[in-house]
Motif scaffolding. Structure first.
Motif, PDB file in Angstrom:
ATOM      1  N   HIS A  21      -3.620   2.036   4.228  1.00 34.58           N
ATOM      2  CA  HIS A  21      -2.314   1.025   4.637  1.00 34.58           C
ATOM      3  C   HIS A  21      -1.872   1.543   6.470  1.00 34.58           C
ATOM      4  O   HIS A  21      -1.717   3.008   6.496  1.00 34.58           O
ATOM      5  CB  HIS A  21      -1.518   2.063   4.263  1.00 34.58           C
ATOM      6  N   GLU A  73       1.718  -5.605  -2.039  1.00 33.97           N
ATOM      7  CA  GLU A  73       2.549  -4.282  -2.240  1.00 33.97           C
ATOM      8  C   GLU A  73       1.963  -3.752  -3.911  1.00 33.97           C
ATOM      9  O   GLU A  73       2.664  -2.432  -3.970  1.00 33.97           O
ATOM     10  CB  GLU A  73       4.280  -4.984  -2.484  1.00 33.97           C
ATOM     11  N   GLU A  74       1.887  -3.736  -5.039  1.00 38.07           N
ATOM     12  CA  GLU A  74       1.213  -3.449  -6.460  1.00 38.07           C
ATOM     13  C   GLU A  74       0.473  -2.593  -5.985  1.00 38.07           C
ATOM     14  O   GLU A  74       0.958  -1.842  -6.614  1.00 38.07           O
ATOM     15  CB  GLU A  74       1.513  -4.693  -7.447  1.00 38.07           C
ATOM     16  N   THR A 104      -0.853  -1.185  -3.056  1.00 39.91           N
ATOM     17  CA  THR A 104      -0.076  -0.089  -2.354  1.00 39.91           C
ATOM     18  C   THR A 104       0.868   0.935  -3.584  1.00 39.91           C
ATOM     19  O   THR A 104       0.532   1.989  -2.954  1.00 39.91           O
ATOM     20  CB  THR A 104       0.801  -0.674  -1.769  1.00 39.91           C
ATOM     21  N   ALA A 105       1.809   0.230  -3.881  1.00 39.86           N
ATOM     22  CA  ALA A 105       2.629   1.004  -5.003  1.00 39.86           C
ATOM     23  C   ALA A 105       1.169   2.540  -6.134  1.00 39.86           C
ATOM     24  O   ALA A 105       1.747   2.816  -6.344  1.00 39.86           O
ATOM     25  CB  ALA A 105       3.803   0.650  -5.608  1.00 39.86           C
ATOM     26  N   ALA A 106       0.836   1.430  -6.230  1.00 36.06           N
ATOM     27  CA  ALA A 106      -0.295   2.744  -7.588  1.00 36.06           C
ATOM     28  C   ALA A 106      -1.105   3.455  -7.154  1.00 36.06           C
ATOM     29  O   ALA A 106      -1.914   3.829  -7.551  1.00 36.06           O
ATOM     30  CB  ALA A 106      -1.188   1.236  -8.556  1.00 36.06           C
ATOM     31  N   CYS A 107      -0.797   4.117  -5.990  1.00 39.93           N
ATOM     32  CA  CYS A 107      -1.911   4.619  -5.041  1.00 39.93           C
ATOM     33  C   CYS A 107      -1.633   5.576  -5.590  1.00 39.93           C
ATOM     34  O   CYS A 107      -0.503   5.854  -4.931  1.00 39.93           O
ATOM     35  CB  CYS A 107      -2.498   3.791  -3.913  1.00 39.93           C
ATOM     36  N   ARG A 111      -1.826   7.632   0.362  1.00 36.47           N
ATOM     37  CA  ARG A 111      -1.970   6.047   0.966  1.00 36.47           C
ATOM     38  C   ARG A 111      -2.437   7.080   2.281  1.00 36.47           C
ATOM     39  O   ARG A 111      -1.189   7.846   2.370  1.00 36.47           O
ATOM     40  CB  ARG A 111      -0.149   5.368   1.271  1.00 36.47           C
TER      41      ARG A 111
END
Ligand code: SAM
Length: 275
Positions: free
Chosen positions: A206, A235-236, A238-241, A244
């Motif tokens: 990211h 966004e979903e 990105t948040a689940a990684c 980052r």
């Protein structure tokens, strides 16, 4: 191929540009025809050889009379025939028509599509898979598949609405790696559920990340997650990684090309395994 002109074991000569077989193969340039038939076209003897090595379903090999007696072509044709595929001899004008190129390759193959179910993917210690969320550019996808093969990563998961891995452009860009790299197609929810259930580490990339890409431990079973060319990762996703990371940049460009960023990441994640 269609049953027309079927003569099992025989080489079929095709000289007419309006032959129905030519029409069927030419139609594979269109996604609709690829979806309906589950087939795709690949150009060049190397692709045919790669497909045969990996036991891919092969529907037909077509070649120009000029290369008929070349030992590698004859061997590939014999192998296709032994697997029940068609052997077609066609003039260069016909090959140009089906490949939509002025200077066609002298050998082309028609293959069956093959995808791996996500449930069958097991990521082991020290292994890396790549997940591409909504990749749209066929050239990027083909280049990434080739890079995954080159670094010994294990496969590619296509997440969400992506371009077709079996399009002419993607297949060309893979340079044969398409046949060596398992491909999975899924949606984001199923991908995230699978990641959670298997405990695999998701390393997201990211532009707003602060973590340096060179500071990621490389032995854990990993899926490298790359975002869409325009919008990046959702966004979903990105948040689940689990982590980052960003590849630092020094010039005026906003970002790296997706395939280039994937290459940089893969070489870093695979550094310990590449001698
Ligand atoms: N405007 C998009 C954004 O803000 O995310 C740019 C997307 S970039 C062209 C496509 C993908 O390449 C990104 O989602 C990311 O996966 C990867 N990427 C490109 N440059 C990167 C960098 N410097 N660091 C980490 N990932 C990068």
């Amino acid at each position: 191929m269609a049953d027309r002109e079927r003569a099992p074991g025989a080489v079929r000569q095709i000289t007419s540009l309006v032959n129905p077989i030519v029409k069927d193969i030419r139609a594979l340039a269109m996604k609709k025809a690829r979806e309906e038939t589950g087939r795709f076209l690949g150009e060049g003897l190397k692709l045919v050889t790669d497909a045969l090595e990996e036991n891919w379903p092969i529907v037909a090999i077509a070649y120009a009379p000029a290369v008929r007696d070349q030992p590698h072509v004859a061997k590939a044709a014999a192998a296709v025939r032994a697997r029940g595929g068609d052997v077609l001899e066609m003039g260069e004008a016909v090959l140009a028509k089906i490949t939509r190129r002025d200077n066609p390759q002298m050998v082309v193959g028609v293959f069956g599509q093959r995808l791996k179910p996500l449930a069958d993917v097991k990521v082991g210690e020290g292994e890396v898979w790549v997940a591409l969320e909504q990749v749209r550019d066929p050239g990027n996808l083909g280049t990434i598949i080739r890079t995954v093969d080159s670094v010994g990563a294990k496969g590619v998961v296509l997440v969400g609405d992506t371009c077709d891995p079996f399009s002419f452009e993607t297949v060309r860009a893979t340079m044969g790696s398409l046949f060596h790299v398992p491909l999975v197609k899924t949606n984001r929810d199923a991908f995230l559920a699978w990641a959670k259930a298997t405990g695999v580490r998701l390393v997201g990339t990211h532009l707003k990340a602060t973590h340096d890409y060179r500071k990621v431990e490389s032995r854990a079973p990993t899926v490298l997650v790359m975002g869409n060319e325009q919008a990046g990762m959702t966004e979903e996703m990105t948040a689940a990684c689990d982590v980052r990371v960003k590849i630092p940049m020094a010039g005026r460009a906003d970002s790296l090309n997706l395939a280039v960023a994937t290459g940089v990441m893969l070489y870093e994640l695979r550094r310990g395994q590449l001698s």
